[in-house]
Every structure is written in structure tokens, then in C-alpha cells.
Design a protein around this motif. Structure first.
Motif, mmCIF file in Angstrom:
data_model
loop_
_atom_site.group_PDB
_atom_site.id
_atom_site.type_symbol
_atom_site.label_atom_id
_atom_site.label_comp_id
_atom_site.label_asym_id
_atom_site.label_seq_id
_atom_site.Cartn_x
_atom_site.Cartn_y
_atom_site.Cartn_z
ATOM 1 N N ASN A 1 0.834 -1.209 0.000
ATOM 2 C CA ASN A 1 0.000 0.000 0.000
ATOM 3 C C ASN A 1 0.865 1.254 0.000
ATOM 4 O OD1 ASN A 1 -2.527 -1.289 2.279
ATOM 5 N ND2 ASN A 1 -2.454 -1.397 0.088
ATOM 6 N N SER A 2 1.791 1.287 0.945
ATOM 7 C CA SER A 2 2.622 2.474 1.135
ATOM 8 C C SER A 2 3.469 2.774 -0.092
ATOM 9 C CB SER A 2 3.517 2.312 2.362
ATOM 10 O OG SER A 2 2.737 2.281 3.548
ATOM 11 N N ALA A 3 3.944 1.721 -0.757
ATOM 12 C CA ALA A 3 4.747 1.921 -1.965
ATOM 13 C C ALA A 3 3.922 2.600 -3.054
ATOM 14 C CB ALA A 3 5.295 0.595 -2.460
ATOM 15 N N ALA A 4 2.644 2.226 -3.167
ATOM 16 C CA ALA A 4 1.772 2.858 -4.163
ATOM 17 C C ALA A 4 1.503 4.311 -3.805
ATOM 18 C CB ALA A 4 0.459 2.083 -4.275
ATOM 19 N N PHE A 5 1.176 4.554 -2.532
ATOM 20 C CA PHE A 5 0.941 5.939 -2.108
ATOM 21 C C PHE A 5 2.193 6.791 -2.321
ATOM 22 C CE2 PHE A 5 -1.962 3.868 1.252
ATOM 23 C CZ PHE A 5 -3.022 3.795 0.368
ATOM 24 N N ALA A 6 3.350 6.245 -1.962
ATOM 25 C CA ALA A 6 4.607 6.992 -2.091
ATOM 26 C C ALA A 6 4.925 7.280 -3.548
ATOM 27 C CB ALA A 6 5.747 6.224 -1.440
ATOM 28 N N ALA A 7 4.666 6.315 -4.434
ATOM 29 C CA ALA A 7 4.934 6.527 -5.859
ATOM 30 C C ALA A 7 4.121 7.711 -6.379
ATOM 31 C CB ALA A 7 4.602 5.264 -6.647
ATOM 32 N N ILE A 8 2.868 7.792 -5.954
ATOM 33 C CA ILE A 8 2.007 8.896 -6.393
ATOM 34 C C ILE A 8 2.464 10.204 -5.748
ATOM 35 C CG2 ILE A 8 -0.352 9.788 -6.362
ATOM 36 C CD1 ILE A 8 -1.247 6.779 -6.235
ATOM 37 N N ARG A 9 2.674 10.162 -4.452
ATOM 38 C CA ARG A 9 3.065 11.366 -3.709
ATOM 39 C C ARG A 9 4.391 11.926 -4.209
ATOM 40 N NH1 ARG A 9 4.438 9.019 0.860
ATOM 41 N NH2 ARG A 9 2.256 8.588 1.335
ATOM 42 N N ASN A 10 5.330 11.049 -4.515
ATOM 43 C CA ASN A 10 6.685 11.462 -4.894
ATOM 44 C C ASN A 10 6.900 11.566 -6.392
ATOM 45 O OD1 ASN A 10 7.330 11.431 -2.153
ATOM 46 N ND2 ASN A 10 7.995 9.298 -2.218
ATOM 47 N N ALA A 11 5.868 11.317 -7.184
ATOM 48 C CA ALA A 11 6.020 11.442 -8.637
ATOM 49 C C ALA A 11 6.533 12.840 -8.963
ATOM 50 C CB ALA A 11 4.687 11.198 -9.342
ATOM 51 N N PRO A 12 7.508 12.969 -9.856
ATOM 52 C CA PRO A 12 8.072 14.279 -10.141
ATOM 53 C C PRO A 12 7.142 15.202 -10.911
ATOM 54 C CG PRO A 12 9.033 12.623 -11.585
ATOM 55 C CD PRO A 12 8.206 11.885 -10.585
ATOM 56 N N VAL A 13 6.105 14.625 -11.514
ATOM 57 C CA VAL A 13 5.142 15.420 -12.280
ATOM 58 C C VAL A 13 3.810 15.464 -11.536
ATOM 59 C CG1 VAL A 13 6.238 14.830 -14.472
ATOM 60 C CG2 VAL A 13 4.344 13.427 -13.617
ATOM 61 N N PRO A 14 2.952 16.445 -11.842
ATOM 62 C CA PRO A 14 1.657 16.527 -11.167
ATOM 63 C C PRO A 14 0.794 15.298 -11.421
ATOM 64 C CG PRO A 14 2.182 18.612 -12.219
ATOM 65 C CD PRO A 14 3.201 17.623 -12.701
ATOM 66 N N THR A 15 0.068 14.903 -10.370
ATOM 67 C CA THR A 15 -0.856 13.778 -10.451
ATOM 68 C C THR A 15 -2.266 14.285 -10.195
ATOM 69 O OG1 THR A 15 -0.366 13.286 -8.136
ATOM 70 C CG2 THR A 15 0.810 12.003 -9.804
ATOM 71 N N ILE A 16 -3.212 13.786 -10.985
ATOM 72 C CA ILE A 16 -4.604 14.246 -10.915
ATOM 73 C C ILE A 16 -5.494 13.030 -10.681
ATOM 74 C CG2 ILE A 16 -6.477 15.378 -12.168
ATOM 75 C CD1 ILE A 16 -4.155 16.601 -13.944
ATOM 76 N N ALA A 17 -6.309 13.070 -9.635
ATOM 77 C CA ALA A 17 -7.282 12.009 -9.384
ATOM 78 C C ALA A 17 -8.618 12.426 -9.963
ATOM 79 C CB ALA A 17 -7.409 11.744 -7.891
ATOM 80 N N ALA A 18 -9.154 11.618 -10.878
ATOM 81 C CA ALA A 18 -10.478 11.840 -11.464
ATOM 82 C C ALA A 18 -11.427 10.858 -10.802
ATOM 83 C CB ALA A 18 -10.438 11.639 -12.980
ATOM 84 N N ILE A 19 -12.237 11.345 -9.876
ATOM 85 C CA ILE A 19 -12.964 10.492 -8.934
ATOM 86 C C ILE A 19 -14.458 10.474 -9.244
ATOM 87 C CG2 ILE A 19 -13.461 10.094 -6.484
ATOM 88 C CD1 ILE A 19 -10.962 12.016 -6.001
ATOM 89 N N SER A 20 -15.011 9.288 -9.291
ATOM 90 C CA SER A 20 -16.458 9.124 -9.393
ATOM 91 C C SER A 20 -16.878 8.001 -8.459
ATOM 92 C CB SER A 20 -16.871 8.790 -10.828
ATOM 93 O OG SER A 20 -16.277 7.568 -11.248
#
Length: 268
Positions: free
Chosen positions: A94-113
Motif C-alpha cells: 500500500n505504502s509503496a503505491a501511495f509513495a509513488a504517487i506522492r513522490n512522482a516528479p510530475v503533477p498527479t490528478i485524481a479523477a474520482i467518481s
């Protein structure tokens, strides 16, 4: 049972457009996009690979069908998250996935429905920008399951929703609607439906992709440094900021401004 690579690539689907926007889709709609242990690891790998590609300008995360994600697949818990020892291994994924998103060098956008619960909420909270449909629902159900939410994931929820709302969600396990989530600061925007969500996520990612990549990366690092207050993060942000002034894109930006034309940034 572990899924083969081809199955995982279908479950964590990656698409790229010509502007450098990468869309990662959690594709298990029959289970409300709940993630198996193997899917958590595949998600981390997909985000890391996208971030390491110099051509990537932004990453959009979405769920297939009506829901963003119900979080971790509880059906696996009796075997893979049965006690403290197995839980540590599971939560590391879990933490590895969260960290990958959090630490990605480019902006990340969640499109939530639809449903955005548990680990799905963690994925969304780790993103830089969140937009959602009017029917989106947010929940941190750990206390109803008798388990604890990982500290790093809770950090993302506190940063994204605010201290008071994070406390309420974690303690009460109540569900939060999209309008309330926007009022709390969790969401940038609320849109009418799935079609509008896809359009708006593409518009935001496209605007980001048009700008100087080194500048955007430096801005993301600077915002992270403010949030963490860590000397290492501050140093990294300062280094990335300094690089922009020696870049070709800086010269291109000045020249485009002088010529009153759109700039053509290359990320170098």
C-alpha cells in the motif's frame, strides 16, 4: 493467487497521449475497482515508470466504470492481512503505491467518481489535484474493520482534507459527499457526471502539459517542501528551481513572450 503479468496490465491499464499525459486506470469494475495485493504493486510500478519517463508531463489516475476505487480487496485479508506480520507486508505494498504517487516528479490528478473508500481514498489523497463527480463518496472505514490506517496514508488525508476533517473521517467512518469534500478543501472541483469528469481531467492535464516541464517539477518540489518542512525536500526544491534558469525552456519562454506567441517547451 498471484495474477500473471498480462492480467495485471489489464487491471492497471496505462495509456499515453501525444502531449505527454499518462492515464492510469484501475480496471476491476466488477469489484468496484478494489485492489488486490498484486494490483497495489503493479500500481506503484506503473506510476514510477510514468514519472521516470522524461516525456511525461502529468499523470491522471481514474477508475474504470462508475467507481474510483473501493480500496483494498477485503477478500484477501484472511490470508494476506491475517495478523501483524502479514499486515506489515501488505501495508508495505500500500505504502509503496501511495509513495509513488506522492513522490512522482510530475503533477498527479485524481479523477474520482462513485466510491472512493479506504485505500482508494489513500490513492486520491496522495494525488496533487482531485476533481470528482457529484455522486462521489469518500470514506475511511478502518475503524469499522478493526484495523489501523497506515501513517503515511493518513498524512496524505490530513494534508488533503485538513486536520479536523481527517479526524472526523477516521474516528467516525462516516461517508463524505462530493460537495462537502469540496468545502473541506479535498476537491478542486465537482462536475456533473462521468463525461464531464473525463473532459475536465483532460483539460487540467493538458494545461499542465503545455507549460515548461522543469518549472512545473520545481513547483511540485517546492510545494512538497512546504508541506513536509524537511531540509532534504527544501534542498531538492532549490536545486530544481536553480536548474530552470539554465534551461533552454527559460530562454524559449522569454523569446515567446517577446514575440507574443505560444512557447514551445521541450523540458530541457
Amino acid at each position: 493467487m498471484a495474477e500473471n503479468q498480462a492480467a495485471l496490465e489489464r487491471r492497471i491499464a496505462v495509456a499515453r497521449n501525444d502531449d505527454g499525459v499518462v492515464t492510469i486506470t484501475i480496471d476491476r469494475p466488477e469489484k468496484k475497482n478494489a485492489l488486490t495485493f498484486d494490483m497495489w504493486r503493479a500500481l506503484a510500478a506503473a506510476v514510477c515508470a510514468a514519472g521516470e519517463d522524461a516525456a511525461t508531463r502529468a499523470i491522471v489516475l481514474r477508475g474504470a466504470g462508475r467507481d474510483f476505487s473501493a480500496g483494498a480487496d477485503i477478500g484477501e485479508f484472511s490470508e494476506l492481512r491475517a495478523d501483524a506480520d502479514t499486515a506489515r507486508r501488505y501495508e508495505a505494498a500500500n505504502s509503496a503505491a501511495f509513495a509513488a504517487i506522492r513522490n512522482a516528479p510530475v503533477p498527479t490528478i485524481a479523477a474520482i467518481s462513485g466510491i472512493c473508500f479506504g485505500g482508494g481514498f489513500g490513492i486520491a489523497a496522495a494525488c496533487d489535484i482531485r476533481i470528482a463527480t457529484e455522486d462521489a463518496l469518500f470514506c475511511v472505514p478502518a475503524a469499522r474493520l478493526g484495523l489501523a490506517y497506515p501513517v503515511d496514508a493518513m498524512q496524505d488525508i490530513v494534508h488533503s482534507a485538513g486536520i479536523q476533517m481527517a479526524r472526523y473521517l477516521a474516528y467516525s467512518t462516516d461517508r463524505l459527499g462530493a460537495r462537502e469534500a469540496r468545502q473541506a478543501g479535498l476537491l478542486l472541483e465537482v462536475v456533473a457526471d462521468l463525461a464531464a469528469l473525463e473532459t475536465r481531467a483532460g483539460e487540467i492535464a493538458g494545461k499542465i502539459a503545455q507549460n515548461a516541464p522543469l518549472s512545473v517539477r520545481a513547483s511540485k518540489a517546492a510545494i512538497r517542501a512546504v508541506l513536509t518542512n524537511e531540509p532534504a525536500d527544501r534542498k531538492r526544491a532549490e536545486e530544481l528551481g536553480t536548474l530552470t534558469f539554465d534551461s533552454r525552456d527559460y530562454g524559449e519562454g522569454r523569446e515567446a513572450f517577446r514575440q507574443k506567441r505560444p512557447p514551445r517547451f521541450e523540458g530541457r
